[in-house]
Write a protein that holds these residues in place. Structure first.
Motif, PDB file in Angstrom:
ATOM      1  N   MET A   1     -50.910 -26.619  -3.872  1.00 33.91           N
ATOM      2  CA  MET A   1     -51.514 -26.428  -2.557  1.00 33.91           C
ATOM      3  C   MET A   1     -50.750 -25.330  -1.800  1.00 33.91           C
ATOM      4  SD  MET A   1     -52.077 -29.177   0.538  1.00 33.91           S
ATOM      5  CE  MET A   1     -53.170 -30.166  -0.481  1.00 33.91           C
ATOM      6  N   MET A   2     -51.489 -24.453  -1.136  1.00 33.01           N
ATOM      7  CA  MET A   2     -50.875 -23.349  -0.394  1.00 33.01           C
ATOM      8  C   MET A   2     -50.185 -23.866   0.868  1.00 33.01           C
ATOM      9  SD  MET A   2     -52.631 -19.770   0.880  1.00 33.01           S
ATOM     10  CE  MET A   2     -52.515 -18.978  -0.724  1.00 33.01           C
ATOM     11  N   SER A   3     -48.951 -23.392   1.095  1.00 35.16           N
ATOM     12  CA  SER A   3     -48.208 -23.754   2.289  1.00 35.16           C
ATOM     13  C   SER A   3     -48.810 -23.049   3.497  1.00 35.16           C
ATOM     14  CB  SER A   3     -46.745 -23.343   2.128  1.00 35.16           C
ATOM     15  OG  SER A   3     -46.016 -23.603   3.304  1.00 35.16           O
ATOM     16  N   VAL A   4     -48.868 -23.752   4.637  1.00 41.27           N
ATOM     17  CA  VAL A   4     -49.454 -23.199   5.858  1.00 41.27           C
ATOM     18  C   VAL A   4     -48.364 -22.984   6.905  1.00 41.27           C
ATOM     19  CG1 VAL A   4     -51.098 -23.564   7.732  1.00 41.27           C
ATOM     20  CG2 VAL A   4     -51.651 -24.337   5.415  1.00 41.27           C
ATOM     21  N   ARG A   5     -48.297 -21.779   7.460  1.00 44.99           N
ATOM     22  CA  ARG A   5     -47.348 -21.452   8.519  1.00 44.99           C
ATOM     23  C   ARG A   5     -48.139 -20.884   9.708  1.00 44.99           C
ATOM     24  NH1 ARG A   5     -42.547 -20.644   4.935  1.00 44.99           N
ATOM     25  NH2 ARG A   5     -43.150 -22.128   3.312  1.00 44.99           N
ATOM     26  N   HIS A   6     -47.692 -21.186  10.907  1.00 48.95           N
ATOM     27  CA  HIS A   6     -48.338 -20.610  12.090  1.00 48.95           C
ATOM     28  C   HIS A   6     -47.318 -19.779  12.843  1.00 48.95           C
ATOM     29  CE1 HIS A   6     -51.949 -20.721  14.749  1.00 48.95           C
ATOM     30  NE2 HIS A   6     -51.058 -20.096  15.513  1.00 48.95           N
ATOM     31  N   LEU A   7     -47.693 -18.545  13.152  1.00 48.60           N
ATOM     32  CA  LEU A   7     -46.809 -17.622  13.836  1.00 48.60           C
ATOM     33  C   LEU A   7     -47.338 -17.311  15.236  1.00 48.60           C
ATOM     34  CD1 LEU A   7     -44.447 -15.643  13.947  1.00 48.60           C
ATOM     35  CD2 LEU A   7     -45.892 -13.957  12.789  1.00 48.60           C
ATOM     36  N   ILE A   8     -46.498 -17.556  16.242  1.00 47.71           N
ATOM     37  CA  ILE A   8     -46.840 -17.236  17.623  1.00 47.71           C
ATOM     38  C   ILE A   8     -46.115 -15.942  17.972  1.00 47.71           C
ATOM     39  CG2 ILE A   8     -46.767 -18.026  20.016  1.00 47.71           C
ATOM     40  CD1 ILE A   8     -46.432 -20.883  18.855  1.00 47.71           C
ATOM     41  N   VAL A   9     -46.871 -14.938  18.367  1.00 46.98           N
ATOM     42  CA  VAL A   9     -46.287 -13.629  18.665  1.00 46.98           C
ATOM     43  C   VAL A   9     -46.518 -13.271  20.123  1.00 46.98           C
ATOM     44  CG1 VAL A   9     -46.507 -12.761  16.309  1.00 46.98           C
ATOM     45  CG2 VAL A   9     -48.398 -12.449  17.908  1.00 46.98           C
ATOM     46  N   GLU A  10     -45.678 -12.367  20.624  1.00 45.39           N
ATOM     47  CA  GLU A  10     -45.734 -12.035  22.043  1.00 45.39           C
ATOM     48  C   GLU A  10     -46.939 -11.181  22.425  1.00 45.39           C
ATOM     49  OE1 GLU A  10     -42.223 -11.199  25.130  1.00 45.39           O
ATOM     50  OE2 GLU A  10     -42.460  -9.624  23.636  1.00 45.39           O
ATOM     51  N   GLY A  11     -47.346 -10.272  21.537  1.00 45.30           N
ATOM     52  CA  GLY A  11     -48.436  -9.371  21.887  1.00 45.30           C
ATOM     53  C   GLY A  11     -49.142  -8.776  20.691  1.00 45.30           C
TER      54      GLY A  11
END
Length: 224
Positions: A1-11
């Motif tokens: 199963m593919m690992s899921v990551r969430h990235l919060i960026v400033e702009g």
């Protein structure tokens, strides 16, 4: 199963970098990365405004994603320069400033949460994202004019080889420097969210990674 990551960026600039460089890197490791700037407001027409907000706009999304057990890691990428953290630690500079900001930002997100702290990877960029652009320009691997390359290399030399420490007064911050090079050498405006990611995309990631070791550590931690 593919690992899921969430990235919060400033702009938008950071978002473009993530989509053009981080996402392919992640994909090669079997990792699926979702990225977008946080919501910072709503227009009169009900349209959400995203990016360019204060740190407070990044905290709640990070906390919400950490509560989701289906997300393996949550990354946060933001500039220290001009932030509330820089004002709080005005007596600090360089790595000491970065470490203090990383600690404060991590604590503000994790406060009261019962989650695995290793799932949160906070990445404060000491001054501005344009330090990576300067590193790419100084490498000589882009299509930009030699005059711009010379300016980038001179700025790097003046910072004693530490591109992530390039700054000065408000008028000589990384983004202002690059904008001035564009105006003086190319006779046009530097478009942060277009030119920056494009330049970084022209240079092999290992080249930028070598020039920006602290930023690279955050990338490695997020994609580990």
């Amino acid at each position: 199963m593919m690992s899921v990551r969430h990235l919060i960026v400033e702009g938008q600039t950071e978002q473009q970098f993530a989509q053009r460089i981080l996402v392919p890197l992640a994909d090669s490791k079997g990792i699926y990365v979702v990225t977008n700037p946080p919501k910072t407001g709503t227009s009169k027409r009900g349209i959400s405004a995203r990016g360019g907000g204060a740190w407070k706009h990044m905290v709640d999304p990070a906390r919400n994603f950490l509560k989701n057990p289906g997300i393996d890691k949550v990354g946060v990428l933001f500039d220290v320069y001009g932030s509330e953290f820089q004002k709080k630690h005005s007596e600090l500079a360089g790595p000491e400033l970065r470490n203090a900001v990383k600690s404060d930002a991590t604590e503000s997100i994790l406060k009261g949460l019962d989650v695995d702290e290793s799932r949160l990877v906070v990445g404060p960029v000491l001054y501005e994202f344009e330090t990576l652009v300067i590193a790419a320009l100084a490498s000589g691997n882009t299509r930009e004019k030699p005059t711009v390359v010379r300016e980038a290399r001179a700025a790097l030399k003046k910072a004693h080889g530490d591109v992530e420490a390039i700054n000065g007064a408000v008028s000589t911050s990384p983004s202002h420097r690059v904008a001035k090079w564009w105006e003086d050498s190319l006779g046009k405006r530097y478009e942060k969210h277009i030119d920056g990611p494009r330049i970084l995309n022209e240079v092999p990631w290992p080249v930028v990674k070598k020039a920006c070791p602290t930023f690279a550590q955050w990338v490695d931690a997020f994609l580990d």
